[in-house]
Design a protein around this motif. Structure first.
Motif, PDB file in Angstrom:
ATOM      1  N   LEU A   1      -5.284  -1.351  -5.528  1.00  0.00           N
ATOM      2  CA  LEU A   1      -5.175  -2.609  -5.170  1.00  0.00           C
ATOM      3  C   LEU A   1      -6.377  -3.581  -5.484  1.00  0.00           C
ATOM      4  CD1 LEU A   1      -3.390  -2.071  -1.803  1.00  0.00           C
ATOM      5  CD2 LEU A   1      -2.408  -2.413  -3.912  1.00  0.00           C
TER       6      LEU A   1
ATOM      7  N   VAL B   1      -5.695   4.299  -3.001  1.00  0.00           N
ATOM      8  CA  VAL B   1      -4.762   3.108  -2.905  1.00  0.00           C
ATOM      9  C   VAL B   1      -5.736   1.908  -2.940  1.00  0.00           C
ATOM     10  CG1 VAL B   1      -3.228   1.824  -1.473  1.00  0.00           C
ATOM     11  CG2 VAL B   1      -2.693   4.316  -1.991  1.00  0.00           C
ATOM     12  N   ALA B   2      -6.729   1.903  -2.059  1.00  0.00           N
ATOM     13  CA  ALA B   2      -7.582   0.984  -1.822  1.00  0.00           C
ATOM     14  C   ALA B   2      -8.284   0.612  -3.101  1.00  0.00           C
ATOM     15  CB  ALA B   2      -8.824   1.019  -0.888  1.00  0.00           C
TER      16      ALA B   2
ATOM     17  N   ARG C   1      -2.340  -5.717   0.908  1.00  0.00           N
ATOM     18  CA  ARG C   1      -1.849  -4.421   0.925  1.00  0.00           C
ATOM     19  C   ARG C   1      -0.627  -4.224   2.057  1.00  0.00           C
ATOM     20  NH1 ARG C   1      -5.248  -0.657   1.646  1.00  0.00           N
ATOM     21  NH2 ARG C   1      -3.984   0.490   3.213  1.00  0.00           N
ATOM     22  N   ASP C   2      -0.536  -5.192   3.183  1.00  0.00           N
ATOM     23  CA  ASP C   2       0.316  -4.973   4.402  1.00  0.00           C
ATOM     24  C   ASP C   2       1.599  -5.766   4.394  1.00  0.00           C
ATOM     25  OD1 ASP C   2      -1.386  -2.957   5.441  1.00  0.00           O
ATOM     26  OD2 ASP C   2      -2.525  -4.619   6.383  1.00  0.00           O
TER      27      ASP C   2
ATOM     28  N   ALA D   1       0.789  -1.139   0.066  1.00  0.00           N
ATOM     29  CA  ALA D   1       0.152   0.086   0.006  1.00  0.00           C
ATOM     30  C   ALA D   1       0.963   1.182  -0.056  1.00  0.00           C
ATOM     31  CB  ALA D   1      -0.947  -0.045   1.259  1.00  0.00           C
TER      32      ALA D   1
ATOM     33  N   ALA E   1      -5.797  -6.544  -3.290  1.00  0.00           N
ATOM     34  CA  ALA E   1      -6.233  -6.051  -1.940  1.00  0.00           C
ATOM     35  C   ALA E   1      -5.862  -6.712  -0.648  1.00  0.00           C
ATOM     36  CB  ALA E   1      -7.927  -6.019  -2.071  1.00  0.00           C
TER      37      ALA E   1
END
Length: 337
Positions: free
Chosen positions: A126, A122-123, A135-136, A100, A132
């Motif tokens: 992704l 960003v969401a 993201r982390d 992200a 999605a």
């Protein structure tokens, strides 16, 4: 969308002038996927870097979306570059940032929107590239295909009008390459985004491009719709790359042409004709028999095509009638023997 006029570029290497581009001119309309293909050293990387002036031409003109950018200052050029996304061969992700955070980077650099607006963008991106759930994660936790999806999402962050792909699939395996090309094609359709990609692989061009330019020795030696260039290559450089993909030289190597006793034709057809029983119809109508020596039925992006090498047996007059009949059905007939 893009107009290049007589671009010239020469580099000096060890005190010696080395021409890289010599009189490049082309047009790319809005919404098209345009491929540039050539061997290593042909000049394609220099050419694509000129589209956002990472490399400046010695002479010539570059217009993007109707605006001549060739003489812009660095400050003015920064605004133009925000409208041009770029996807690289080796991803160029920041290892210390999460997925992200890598996608957010262009928004931070251009101070685009509030933090909440950036989060939403960003969401959205992704989700678009199918990451999605990742993201982390950090780049070290991703596969090559996932890294390239991050690169594509990052390139789209500032809603560019033009996407440049610099050998974007060269570092990927064949299956992953197909998925990335499918993603780029999907983005092109959904966003009407103009895409210019460079590659040394004709298979990439066949799968995704609408038109293609073949570059060799710093010059465009052939250009046109992919179906025309791929199925009827005119220049030696194009013929060589097509032969590698289609194994066209295997027919000569096999000796089948030398041992054939009938007429040998290469038949090329595109579109709906691809799914018609052409060989059976022709043999039945004109009283011929045939043997299939070599054949391919596939797709050029969304266009079905076929190319068959067929040996025919029958009376000369009936063969001549068959050729006329095939031509009337928009089948291109090339006599090989």
């Amino acid at each position: 969308m893009i107009r290049l006029e007589n671009l010239q570029k020469t580099f000096v290497v060890d005190g010696r002038a080395v021409p890289a581009l010599n009189g490049i001119s082309l047009d790319v309309p809005e919404g098209e996927v345009f491929g540039i293909i050539g061997r290593s050293g042909a000049g394609k990387s220099t050419l694509i870097r000129m589209l956002n002036l990472l490399e400046r031409p010695d002479s010539g003109r570059i217009a993007i979306d109707g605006r001549d950018i060739t003489g812009l200052s660095d400050a003015a050029l920064r605004g133009v570059r925000q409208q041009i996304g770029m996807v690289f061969q080796h991803f160029n992700l920041l290892s210390s940032r999460t997925v992200a955070e890598n996608v957010r980077l262009p928004l931070e650099l251009t101070a685009s929107g509030s933090r909440a607006e950036q989060d939403a963008r960003v969401a959205e991106l992704l989700e678009l590239v199918g990451l999605a759930a990742h993201r982390d994660k950090y780049p070290s936790q991703l596969s090559g295909g996932q890294k390239q999806r991050v690169g594509i999402a990052r390139a789209l962050a500032n809603r560019p009008k033009l996407l440049l792909c610099d050998e974007a699939t060269s570092a990927l395996d064949p299956q992953t390459t197909q998925s990335i090309l499918d993603l780029i094609a999907d983005i092109n359709r959904k966003l009407n985004l103009t895409v210019v990609l460079i590659t040394h692989e004709m298979g990439v061009i066949r799968r995704i491009a609408d038109r293609v330019a073949v570059i060799d020795g710093g010059r465009i030696v052939e250009m046109g719709p992919v179906a025309e260039v791929f199925l009827h290559p005119q220049h030696a450089a194009t013929q060589s790359m097509v032969a590698e993909l289609s194994h066209a030289d295997e027919l000569a190597d096999s000796g089948l042409l030398d041992s054939a006793t009938g007429a040998v034709w290469r038949l090329t057809f595109v579109g709906a004709t691809t799914h018609e029983p052409i060989l059976f119809d022709t043999a039945s109508r004109y009283g011929l028999s045939f043997s299939l020596l070599q054949g391919t039925v596939s797709r050029l992006k969304d266009l079905p095509y076929g190319q068959l090498v067929v040996e025919w047996h029958g009376e000369a007059a009936r063969l001549a009638e068959a050729r006329e009949g095939l031509s009337a059905r928009n089948v291109v007939v090339e006599v090989l023997r």
